[in-house]
Structure formats: structure tokens, C-alpha cells
Design a protein around this motif. Sequence first.
Motif, PDB file in Angstrom:
ATOM      1  N   ILE A  89      27.928 112.906 -37.272  1.00 59.01           N
ATOM      2  CA  ILE A  89      28.259 111.501 -37.510  1.00 59.01           C
ATOM      3  C   ILE A  89      29.579 111.369 -38.260  1.00 59.01           C
ATOM      4  O   ILE A  89      30.416 110.506 -37.959  1.00 59.01           O
ATOM      5  N   ILE A  90      29.787 112.242 -39.261  1.00 54.66           N
ATOM      6  CA  ILE A  90      31.022 112.180 -40.056  1.00 54.66           C
ATOM      7  C   ILE A  90      32.226 112.467 -39.160  1.00 54.66           C
ATOM      8  O   ILE A  90      32.289 113.477 -38.479  1.00 54.66           O
ATOM      9  N   GLY A  91      33.177 111.555 -39.144  1.00 55.09           N
ATOM     10  CA  GLY A  91      34.368 111.709 -38.314  1.00 55.09           C
ATOM     11  C   GLY A  91      34.218 111.178 -36.899  1.00 55.09           C
ATOM     12  O   GLY A  91      35.160 111.282 -36.109  1.00 55.09           O
ATOM     13  N   SER A  92      33.054 110.594 -36.560  1.00 49.54           N
ATOM     14  CA  SER A  92      32.824 110.112 -35.192  1.00 49.54           C
ATOM     15  C   SER A  92      33.370 108.704 -34.963  1.00 49.54           C
ATOM     16  O   SER A  92      33.220 108.149 -33.871  1.00 49.54           O
ATOM     17  N   GLU A  93      33.978 108.104 -35.971  1.00 46.93           N
ATOM     18  CA  GLU A  93      34.664 106.814 -35.868  1.00 46.93           C
ATOM     19  C   GLU A  93      33.745 105.683 -35.379  1.00 46.93           C
ATOM     20  O   GLU A  93      34.173 104.783 -34.646  1.00 46.93           O
ATOM     21  N   GLY A  94      32.488 105.754 -35.772  1.00 51.05           N
ATOM     22  CA  GLY A  94      31.568 104.670 -35.419  1.00 51.05           C
ATOM     23  C   GLY A  94      31.187 104.636 -33.953  1.00 51.05           C
ATOM     24  O   GLY A  94      30.758 103.595 -33.452  1.00 51.05           O
ATOM     25  N   THR A  95      31.304 105.758 -33.246  1.00 50.21           N
ATOM     26  CA  THR A  95      30.980 105.793 -31.817  1.00 50.21           C
ATOM     27  C   THR A  95      29.560 106.270 -31.541  1.00 50.21           C
ATOM     28  O   THR A  95      29.075 106.128 -30.415  1.00 50.21           O
ATOM     29  N   LEU A  96      28.882 106.847 -32.522  1.00 46.63           N
ATOM     30  CA  LEU A  96      27.535 107.389 -32.314  1.00 46.63           C
ATOM     31  C   LEU A  96      26.453 106.562 -32.994  1.00 46.63           C
ATOM     32  O   LEU A  96      25.278 106.649 -32.622  1.00 46.63           O
ATOM     33  N   GLY A  97      26.800 105.809 -34.001  1.00 47.92           N
ATOM     34  CA  GLY A  97      25.836 105.004 -34.729  1.00 47.92           C
ATOM     35  C   GLY A  97      26.526 104.246 -35.854  1.00 47.92           C
ATOM     36  O   GLY A  97      27.735 104.418 -36.099  1.00 47.92           O
ATOM     37  N   ILE A  98      25.743 103.426 -36.543  1.00 50.14           N
ATOM     38  CA  ILE A  98      26.275 102.607 -37.629  1.00 50.14           C
ATOM     39  C   ILE A  98      25.769 103.167 -38.957  1.00 50.14           C
ATOM     40  O   ILE A  98      24.566 103.172 -39.231  1.00 50.14           O
ATOM     41  N   VAL A  99      26.689 103.655 -39.785  1.00 49.49           N
ATOM     42  CA  VAL A  99      26.330 104.198 -41.102  1.00 49.49           C
ATOM     43  C   VAL A  99      26.025 103.029 -42.043  1.00 49.49           C
ATOM     44  O   VAL A  99      26.837 102.111 -42.194  1.00 49.49           O
ATOM     45  N   THR A 100      24.845 103.078 -42.666  1.00 45.64           N
ATOM     46  CA  THR A 100      24.452 101.987 -43.579  1.00 45.64           C
ATOM     47  C   THR A 100      24.305 102.449 -45.023  1.00 45.64           C
ATOM     48  O   THR A 100      24.360 101.626 -45.937  1.00 45.64           O
ATOM     49  N   GLU A 101      24.112 103.746 -45.236  1.00 49.11           N
ATOM     50  CA  GLU A 101      23.904 104.253 -46.601  1.00 49.11           C
ATOM     51  C   GLU A 101      24.439 105.672 -46.702  1.00 49.11           C
ATOM     52  O   GLU A 101      24.320 106.458 -45.767  1.00 49.11           O
ATOM     53  N   VAL A 102      25.044 105.976 -47.858  1.00 45.74           N
ATOM     54  CA  VAL A 102      25.714 107.260 -48.046  1.00 45.74           C
ATOM     55  C   VAL A 102      25.275 107.878 -49.370  1.00 45.74           C
ATOM     56  O   VAL A 102      25.351 107.224 -50.414  1.00 45.74           O
ATOM     57  N   THR A 103      24.832 109.122 -49.328  1.00 45.77           N
ATOM     58  CA  THR A 103      24.555 109.877 -50.552  1.00 45.77           C
ATOM     59  C   THR A 103      25.686 110.882 -50.747  1.00 45.77           C
ATOM     60  O   THR A 103      25.890 111.784 -49.927  1.00 45.77           O
ATOM     61  N   MET A 104      26.435 110.707 -51.839  1.00 42.32           N
ATOM     62  CA  MET A 104      27.638 111.490 -52.091  1.00 42.32           C
ATOM     63  C   MET A 104      27.378 112.614 -53.092  1.00 42.32           C
ATOM     64  O   MET A 104      26.546 112.486 -53.985  1.00 42.32           O
ATOM     65  N   ARG A 105      28.118 113.675 -52.933  1.00 42.87           N
ATOM     66  CA  ARG A 105      28.124 114.760 -53.911  1.00 42.87           C
ATOM     67  C   ARG A 105      29.153 114.440 -54.987  1.00 42.87           C
ATOM     68  O   ARG A 105      30.308 114.127 -54.680  1.00 42.87           O
ATOM     69  N   LEU A 106      28.756 114.516 -56.242  1.00 40.16           N
ATOM     70  CA  LEU A 106      29.682 114.298 -57.351  1.00 40.16           C
ATOM     71  C   LEU A 106      30.008 115.622 -58.025  1.00 40.16           C
ATOM     72  O   LEU A 106      29.179 116.530 -58.077  1.00 40.16           O
ATOM     73  N   TYR A 107      31.214 115.720 -58.562  1.00 37.80           N
ATOM     74  CA  TYR A 107      31.681 116.909 -59.271  1.00 37.80           C
ATOM     75  C   TYR A 107      31.799 116.606 -60.767  1.00 37.80           C
ATOM     76  O   TYR A 107      32.107 115.473 -61.149  1.00 37.80           O
ATOM     77  N   PRO A 108      31.616 117.629 -61.608  1.00 41.25           N
ATOM     78  CA  PRO A 108      31.971 117.433 -63.025  1.00 41.25           C
ATOM     79  C   PRO A 108      33.455 117.092 -63.141  1.00 41.25           C
ATOM     80  O   PRO A 108      34.288 117.692 -62.463  1.00 41.25           O
ATOM     81  N   ARG A 109      33.755 116.122 -63.956  1.00 41.29           N
ATOM     82  CA  ARG A 109      35.153 115.704 -64.116  1.00 41.29           C
ATOM     83  C   ARG A 109      35.963 116.824 -64.778  1.00 41.29           C
ATOM     84  O   ARG A 109      35.550 117.364 -65.809  1.00 41.29           O
ATOM     85  N   PRO A 110      37.094 117.238 -64.201  1.00 44.69           N
ATOM     86  CA  PRO A 110      37.894 118.313 -64.797  1.00 44.69           C
ATOM     87  C   PRO A 110      38.318 117.978 -66.233  1.00 44.69           C
ATOM     88  O   PRO A 110      38.672 116.830 -66.528  1.00 44.69           O
ATOM     89  N   LYS A 111      38.293 118.987 -67.090  1.00 46.42           N
ATOM     90  CA  LYS A 111      38.687 118.770 -68.485  1.00 46.42           C
ATOM     91  C   LYS A 111      40.194 118.616 -68.641  1.00 46.42           C
ATOM     92  O   LYS A 111      40.673 117.854 -69.489  1.00 46.42           O
ATOM     93  N   GLU A 112      40.941 119.370 -67.831  1.00 50.44           N
ATOM     94  CA  GLU A 112      42.396 119.371 -67.949  1.00 50.44           C
ATOM     95  C   GLU A 112      43.036 119.148 -66.580  1.00 50.44           C
ATOM     96  O   GLU A 112      42.597 119.733 -65.585  1.00 50.44           O
ATOM     97  N   THR A 113      44.045 118.309 -66.522  1.00 43.73           N
ATOM     98  CA  THR A 113      44.811 118.108 -65.291  1.00 43.73           C
ATOM     99  C   THR A 113      46.301 118.061 -65.627  1.00 43.73           C
ATOM    100  O   THR A 113      46.687 117.685 -66.742  1.00 43.73           O
TER     101      THR A 113
END
Length: 357
Positions: A89-113
Motif C-alpha cells: 500500500i505504501i507508495g501505491s499513490e491511492g490506487t489500491l485502497g484508501i488509507v484511513t489510519e496510520v500507526t507510525m514508528r517514533l524514534y528517541p529524539r537525538p541529544k545532539e545535532t
Amino acid sequence: MTVQAGIRLKDIEEFLADKPFTYMPAPAMHWATIGGNVNTNAGGLKAIKYGVTREHIRKLKVVLANGKSYVFGAKAVKSSSGYSLKDLIIGSEGTLGIVTEVTMRLYPRPKETINALIPFSSLEDALKSVPTILASGVVPTTVEFMGRQVLDLWEKYAHQKFPEKGEGFIILGLDAFTKEEIKAELEQALKTTTRFGSKQAVILEASSEKAQLIWKAREELLLAIQNSTPMMDEVDISVPINKIPEVLTRIEELETEVKMRIPNFGHAGDGNLHIYLCSDKDSKDIFAQKSKKVISELYKKAKEVDGNMSGEHGIGYARQAYFEDYYGQDYTNLLREIKKVFDPNGIINPDKIFPLK
């Protein structure tokens, strides 16, 4: 974190601002929706280290053409459990179905940038330094390139002078857990670039007026190009990073052959180029003819160096006529069969990415 598909990136960023975790992908359009990011597999400035949208999505809720709602994926980190329909589904540009909800992976915020602008005597030298930086063991979050051509356009647009001299520039971004680690990586990267004639780097500290001006210039490059011409089109091919200079040489040749101005900038760390076709004084019909020639030649070059038609923006309807020629009939027919499984009557964005027949 689970959100509805219509929430915008800027809202996600604001919600997470005071929390120890963050959503790492950094597409430039902060007002874009997370659903749109999923459908185009959006990239961004941090793709070189953290990957694109696909690497940050755990689970999707999708409504298919049959009216049923499905859940693809899970919150679990690993899966060796059959086909990954989530990744289809990811990258299919809405041609296979309609995305209604997304569960995202979060990262620890970097201490230094830290970010640094590295000037070079030529854009070619700047780009040739990038594979060497990566081979040195440094893993940047960001490696952006821009040349004097687009900076001249920005100066006219912004009525400001870019604060550093040079013909080619790299913006290098790093993050780490400790100050010592990030200092060591920066020193290693800057040492590596000296063999390509790099000049004194500028550390882009948040409080520095010079740093703010440099970031302003980078963020306004697209606006500057748009402001310089009545009509514009774009190609965002993605190529191996060591082939970027070769592609830019072909762009220079096309500017002469077709008599068209083709400014560009992009993500040197992952090979995604943003190439803009400018109409200038050409009529709409002449611009269309020239653009067709340039787009065909750019795709030809991308295929020659083992690249892809689009790195971030997708194919959509605008480029679907080129798709089958680029990837071949057998490959495209396989995609058509997949489309039929999800959408047997072809009612969801028909003929998007490739013609159904």
C-alpha cells in the motif's frame, strides 16, 4: 503513535515537540498529510540515515474497493509472516485502497545535532566528495547540494546575498547521543572533503544570523525558481549517488540542445535530484514540446545509470505515459494484475501510475 490519515506533519511535529520521541522523516512540505506521505512513500532531508516513510510505518487501516476495512501490519517490530500488504500500500499513490489510519514508528529524539555548509570551487567537486564522506564511516542525517546557478536565482528572488562564496555547496547534517561523538564525525567528514578542494565550513548554529540566512536560501530555492519563469515542470529522478555528476552533465547538454534553462538542486546523500524545466519566453506549445524531449532524455539517463523515475513525488497521472517504457511491459503487467486483485473494477484512481490496459 496512531493517527488518522488526514493529520498534517506540522501537527504531528507540534504534538511531539515537548516529548522525548519524534517522527524522523522530514519531507519539506510540513502541511502535507501523513496519508499523503504514506501514499507517495515520501522521503525528505533525513532519508540518508533514517530512510523514507516506509521504514517508519508499523500498521495501516485501509478501505478497499469492496467497501471493507482491513488492517495491514502490526505494532510488532519484526514479521516473517507472509506477504507484507502494508508495504504494498505504501507508495501505491491511492490506487489500491484508501488509507484511513496510520500507526507510525517514533524514534528517541537525538541529544545532539549539528549542520555545516561546505563550499567548493565547483559543484562537481562538491558532489564527488559525498561518496567519500559516506565511505569514511560517517553516517549523516542530511547531505544536500546546491550550486551557484540556483543561488543566483534565490538572490534575485529574496533581494539578499548568499553569505558564502563558491560554485558548489554541500549542507551536511549530523546527529548523535554525545557532543564528543558528533564532533568526531564532523571532523572526519570535513577532513575527507579537503581532498576535493573544500573551503572553510560554516557551522550552522541555530542562533547565528548567517546560519538562518543559509537555511532560508535552501528552503526558498523552489520558490526562487518558480518566480523566475512563467511556466515550470519538474522531474525528481533518483540515481546512485556516484552518478549524480554524470546526470548533471547531461542536464547541461540538454540546456544547450533544447535551449531551455534547467536549474536543479537536491539530496546528494540519497541521489534524489529536483530538476526544474523553465519555459521563460517560450509559448505554452513550444514549452510542452521541449519538456517532452527533456523529460524523455532524463528518464533515459536515469535508466542508463540504474536509477528510478521518481524518488519522492511519485508518478501520478502526469508521468504515467512514460512508466511502461521505463520499467518494461512484463513488470507493468504484473502491477496490473495486482491492481485487479485490490480493485477488480478499476474504480480507485484508474490509470494512475500506469494505464490499466
